[in-house]
Design a protein around this motif. Structure first.
Motif, PDB file in Angstrom:
ATOM      1  N   LYS A 144      -6.711  25.426  -9.662  1.00  0.00           N
ATOM      2  CA  LYS A 144      -5.321  25.257  -9.207  1.00  0.00           C
ATOM      3  C   LYS A 144      -4.934  26.412  -8.292  1.00  0.00           C
ATOM      4  O   LYS A 144      -5.331  27.553  -8.545  1.00  0.00           O
ATOM      5  CB  LYS A 144      -4.376  25.284 -10.412  1.00  0.00           C
ATOM      6  CG  LYS A 144      -4.431  24.037 -11.244  1.00  0.00           C
ATOM      7  CD  LYS A 144      -3.235  24.040 -12.204  1.00  0.00           C
ATOM      8  CE  LYS A 144      -3.603  23.384 -13.514  1.00  0.00           C
ATOM      9  NZ  LYS A 144      -3.361  24.178 -14.687  1.00  0.00           N
ATOM     10  N   PRO A 145      -4.142  26.126  -7.258  1.00  0.00           N
ATOM     11  CA  PRO A 145      -3.696  27.227  -6.401  1.00  0.00           C
ATOM     12  C   PRO A 145      -2.707  28.133  -7.138  1.00  0.00           C
ATOM     13  O   PRO A 145      -1.822  27.633  -7.837  1.00  0.00           O
ATOM     14  CB  PRO A 145      -3.018  26.522  -5.229  1.00  0.00           C
ATOM     15  CG  PRO A 145      -2.765  25.129  -5.659  1.00  0.00           C
ATOM     16  CD  PRO A 145      -3.638  24.820  -6.827  1.00  0.00           C
ATOM     17  N   VAL A 146      -2.911  29.433  -7.021  1.00  0.00           N
ATOM     18  CA  VAL A 146      -1.985  30.405  -7.625  1.00  0.00           C
ATOM     19  C   VAL A 146      -1.740  31.485  -6.588  1.00  0.00           C
ATOM     20  O   VAL A 146      -2.683  32.037  -6.018  1.00  0.00           O
ATOM     21  CB  VAL A 146      -2.590  31.128  -8.862  1.00  0.00           C
ATOM     22  CG1 VAL A 146      -1.486  31.745  -9.698  1.00  0.00           C
ATOM     23  CG2 VAL A 146      -3.464  30.237  -9.681  1.00  0.00           C
ATOM     24  N   ARG A 147      -0.463  31.809  -6.353  1.00  0.00           N
ATOM     25  CA  ARG A 147      -0.162  32.845  -5.361  1.00  0.00           C
ATOM     26  C   ARG A 147      -0.380  34.228  -5.945  1.00  0.00           C
ATOM     27  O   ARG A 147      -0.168  34.449  -7.148  1.00  0.00           O
ATOM     28  CB  ARG A 147       1.286  32.720  -4.893  1.00  0.00           C
ATOM     29  CG  ARG A 147       1.443  31.634  -3.832  1.00  0.00           C
ATOM     30  CD  ARG A 147       2.793  31.686  -3.150  1.00  0.00           C
ATOM     31  NE  ARG A 147       3.853  32.070  -4.036  1.00  0.00           N
ATOM     32  CZ  ARG A 147       4.881  32.856  -3.676  1.00  0.00           C
ATOM     33  NH1 ARG A 147       4.962  33.343  -2.469  1.00  0.00           N
ATOM     34  NH2 ARG A 147       5.830  33.145  -4.541  1.00  0.00           N
ATOM     35  N   THR A 148      -0.790  35.161  -5.093  1.00  0.00           N
ATOM     36  CA  THR A 148      -0.934  36.553  -5.526  1.00  0.00           C
ATOM     37  C   THR A 148       0.466  37.150  -5.589  1.00  0.00           C
ATOM     38  O   THR A 148       0.900  37.854  -4.680  1.00  0.00           O
ATOM     39  CB  THR A 148      -1.810  37.316  -4.502  1.00  0.00           C
ATOM     40  OG1 THR A 148      -2.973  36.538  -4.258  1.00  0.00           O
ATOM     41  CG2 THR A 148      -2.221  38.678  -5.025  1.00  0.00           C
ATOM     42  N   HIS A 149       1.175  36.837  -6.626  1.00  0.00           N
ATOM     43  CA  HIS A 149       2.571  37.232  -6.774  1.00  0.00           C
ATOM     44  C   HIS A 149       2.806  37.525  -8.246  1.00  0.00           C
ATOM     45  O   HIS A 149       2.253  36.849  -9.118  1.00  0.00           O
ATOM     46  CB  HIS A 149       3.472  36.089  -6.295  1.00  0.00           C
ATOM     47  CG  HIS A 149       4.916  36.456  -6.191  1.00  0.00           C
ATOM     48  ND1 HIS A 149       5.746  36.550  -7.277  1.00  0.00           N
ATOM     49  CD2 HIS A 149       5.681  36.779  -5.117  1.00  0.00           C
ATOM     50  CE1 HIS A 149       6.956  36.906  -6.894  1.00  0.00           C
ATOM     51  NE2 HIS A 149       6.945  37.066  -5.577  1.00  0.00           N
ATOM     52  N   MET A 150       3.644  38.523  -8.494  1.00  0.00           N
ATOM     53  CA  MET A 150       3.841  38.943  -9.884  1.00  0.00           C
ATOM     54  C   MET A 150       4.260  37.789 -10.807  1.00  0.00           C
ATOM     55  O   MET A 150       3.726  37.642 -11.903  1.00  0.00           O
ATOM     56  CB  MET A 150       4.909  40.023  -9.920  1.00  0.00           C
ATOM     57  CG  MET A 150       5.120  40.549 -11.297  1.00  0.00           C
ATOM     58  SD  MET A 150       6.772  41.188 -11.429  1.00  0.00           S
ATOM     59  CE  MET A 150       6.694  41.959 -13.003  1.00  0.00           C
ATOM     60  N   ASP A 159      13.671  39.103 -12.568  1.00  0.00           N
ATOM     61  CA  ASP A 159      14.494  38.232 -13.427  1.00  0.00           C
ATOM     62  C   ASP A 159      13.742  36.954 -13.806  1.00  0.00           C
ATOM     63  O   ASP A 159      13.962  36.399 -14.873  1.00  0.00           O
ATOM     64  CB  ASP A 159      15.799  37.839 -12.710  1.00  0.00           C
ATOM     65  CG  ASP A 159      16.689  39.058 -12.473  1.00  0.00           C
ATOM     66  OD1 ASP A 159      16.313  40.159 -12.907  1.00  0.00           O
ATOM     67  OD2 ASP A 159      17.756  38.897 -11.851  1.00  0.00           O
ATOM     68  N   ASP A 160      12.868  36.485 -12.904  1.00  0.00           N
ATOM     69  CA  ASP A 160      12.169  35.219 -13.161  1.00  0.00           C
ATOM     70  C   ASP A 160      11.150  35.305 -14.286  1.00  0.00           C
ATOM     71  O   ASP A 160      10.715  34.277 -14.800  1.00  0.00           O
ATOM     72  CB  ASP A 160      11.434  34.742 -11.879  1.00  0.00           C
ATOM     73  CG  ASP A 160      12.419  34.494 -10.747  1.00  0.00           C
ATOM     74  OD1 ASP A 160      13.607  34.285 -11.046  1.00  0.00           O
ATOM     75  OD2 ASP A 160      11.988  34.537  -9.579  1.00  0.00           O
ATOM     76  N   ILE A 161      10.722  36.519 -14.616  1.00  0.00           N
ATOM     77  CA  ILE A 161       9.701  36.590 -15.679  1.00  0.00           C
ATOM     78  C   ILE A 161      10.326  36.743 -17.066  1.00  0.00           C
ATOM     79  O   ILE A 161       9.651  36.554 -18.068  1.00  0.00           O
ATOM     80  CB  ILE A 161       8.655  37.703 -15.440  1.00  0.00           C
ATOM     81  CG1 ILE A 161       9.333  39.063 -15.370  1.00  0.00           C
ATOM     82  CG2 ILE A 161       7.810  37.428 -14.228  1.00  0.00           C
ATOM     83  CD1 ILE A 161       8.343  40.188 -15.335  1.00  0.00           C
ATOM     84  N   ILE A 162      11.620  37.047 -17.123  1.00  0.00           N
ATOM     85  CA  ILE A 162      12.240  37.260 -18.442  1.00  0.00           C
ATOM     86  C   ILE A 162      12.187  35.982 -19.301  1.00  0.00           C
ATOM     87  O   ILE A 162      11.834  36.049 -20.476  1.00  0.00           O
ATOM     88  CB  ILE A 162      13.693  37.785 -18.309  1.00  0.00           C
ATOM     89  CG1 ILE A 162      13.746  39.013 -17.378  1.00  0.00           C
ATOM     90  CG2 ILE A 162      14.297  38.114 -19.669  1.00  0.00           C
ATOM     91  CD1 ILE A 162      12.967  40.229 -17.820  1.00  0.00           C
TER      92      ILE A 162
END
Ligand code: SF4
Length: 451
Positions: A215-221, A251-254
């Protein structure tokens, strides 16, 4: 000695650039002890290097993938078609052939090899393989650090790390995920994500899309944390995040932290609260409203533990600026805090700032921060008495065990002392998760018993 080496079939299509990619993959396969198979029958897995330039080349590549799937079944796709999407934005290869094991774009030797390792592991060869798959680790078997990048793009005036380690270089996400999987497979129960600036992961490579498990995954936190959380779920393990600067996307990872595998723990090195000091420090994210952010995080994830570090007595810090810091700490109620008196590291730009603070005043201010924090920490830990906490056991002795909860990173935070269970048949083991009821607390540690 080992059994027969694993065999890989290879179909190479496309232009000379694709051919060179194929040569590199085949070279690497040979270097690692894989053999190439001359027929689909004789292969344990097939790699198809595709072309996506014109329609006929796309069709030829899709046909080749279909043939490899029919004849062999285990297929990894690489090359230009791997990164091509249709008009609806969907990956063409995945859409036509959902059974392929992994898909990468062109020039992706590392990602292809990761997929090969995952689906056709090289048997361990004790005479040739001097390293276990997880590499040499200096930590105990049940936890490990996962470094996602090297260097830093910031230039904080008190820090010389960028001059030693250079600018940010993010590791490809497929490499990071493969290392995480190897660590979990080897028995790691807690993975500690580290870097100089975890929030900046991928900035240097423009958040390039990699591939993980096809699956494609971006190099992003945020995508890295989501993927690590999914992986950790399969191994019933924890992921803990360090060195997270409070950029808005944090905020998106909380919300991911409410699931139990990405721990509700954020190590956010804030260093100060006063905007003028932060400017003199040249801190990243120095304009963020950190109190509001922390309060919002606690609303979404009430169990979150915030860890931070601060510097007292930074050059030019006035009593008023220092009072601002104390007021901030009182309001923010940071759970775990380290405070250092400013130390003029050789080569740091901050040393040239006017108005260095005398040594004894720096120390005195550090002492005042720690005194305040001791009370905050004690109150916050007292509030845990009577609650149940999941802990990971670090060591066992005849009195019971020393363990850590989601609020305790190894080496830097407190611990949970677990009383030996009454039932002699109930043996506590290092690396085991147990639920404990908290019975006592001081300013740093908890005490509890197994339910
Ligand atoms: S302190 Fe600043 S410059 Fe140093 S590594 Fe951290 S973010 Fe980079």
């Amino acid at each position: 000695m080992s059994a027969t080496p694993p065999k890989v079939g290879f179909v190479s299509l496309g232009c000379p650039k694709a051919l060179v990619d194929s040569e590199q993959i085949l070279t690497q396969l040979r270097a690692e002890g894989y053999e190439t198979a001359k027929s689909y029958d004789g292969a344990d897995l097939v790699i198809v290097n595709t072309c996506g330039f014109i329609d006929s080349a796309v069709q030829e590549s899709l046909d080749a993938i279909g043939e490899a799937l029919n004849e062999n079944g285990k297929v990894i796709v690489t090359g230009c078609l791997g990164s091509k999407k249709d008009a609806a934005g969907e990956d063409i290869v995945q859409k036509v052939h959902p059974k392929v094991l992994a898909v990468t774009g062109p020039h992706a030797l590392g990602e292809v090899m990761n997929a090969v390792h995952l689906h056709l592991p090289k048997p361990h060869e004790p005479f040739l393989d001097l390293l276990p798959p997880q590499g040499v680790k200096l930590t105990p078997k049940h936890y490990a650090y996962l470094k996602i990048s090297e260097g830093c793009n910031h230039r904080c005036s008190f820090c010389i790390i960028p001059s030693m380690r250079g600018d940010l270089v993010s590791r490809p996400i497929a490499d990071v995920m493969l290392e995480a999987e190897n660590l979990f497979t080897s028995g790691v129960k807690e993975l500690l994500v580290i870097s100089q600036d975890t929030s900046a992961y991928g900035v240097d490579i423009k958040f390039r899309t990699g591939f993980w498990n096809g699956k494609p995954v971006r190099t992003h936190m945020t995508e890295l944390v989501a993927s690590l959380g999914e992986l950790a779920k399969n191994y019933d393990a924890w992921v803990r995040l360090h060195y997270v600067y409070p950029y808005p996307h944090v905020d998106d990872i909380i919300p991911l932290m409410n699931g139990g595998h990405v721990l509700p723990y954020l190590d956010v090195p804030l260093q100060h609260s006063h905007p003028d000091v932060l400017k003199r420090m040249k801190r990243p994210a120095n304009g963020e409203k950190n109190i509001e952010r922390i309060q919002a995080w606690r609303k979404i994830c009430p169990d979150i533990t915030i860890r931070s570090t601060f510097i007292a007595g930074f050059p030019g810090e006035t009593e008023e600026e220092f009072q601002h810091l104390l007021a901030f700490l009182q309001e923010a109620q940071i759970d775990r805090l380290g405070c250092f008196a400013y130390s003029p590291v050789e080569g740091a730009a901050a040393n040239a700032l006017a108005a260095a603070i005398p040594d004894d005043l720096r120390e005195e201010r550090r002492g005042r921060v720690m005194q305040l924090q001791e009370k905050i920490s004690r109150d916050r830990l007292q509030a845990k008495i009577g609650k149940t906490q999941r802990v990971l056991i670090d060591s066992v002795d005849r009195n019971g065990a020393v363990a850590r909860s989601s609020a305790d990173a190894p080496e830097i935070d407190g611990v949970v002392y677990v009383k030996r269970p009454y039932d002699p048949a109930r043996q506590l083991k290092v690396g085991e998760f147990v639920d404990v009821t908290v019975t006592a607390a001081d300013a740093h540690d908890l005490w509890g018993s197994v339910d």
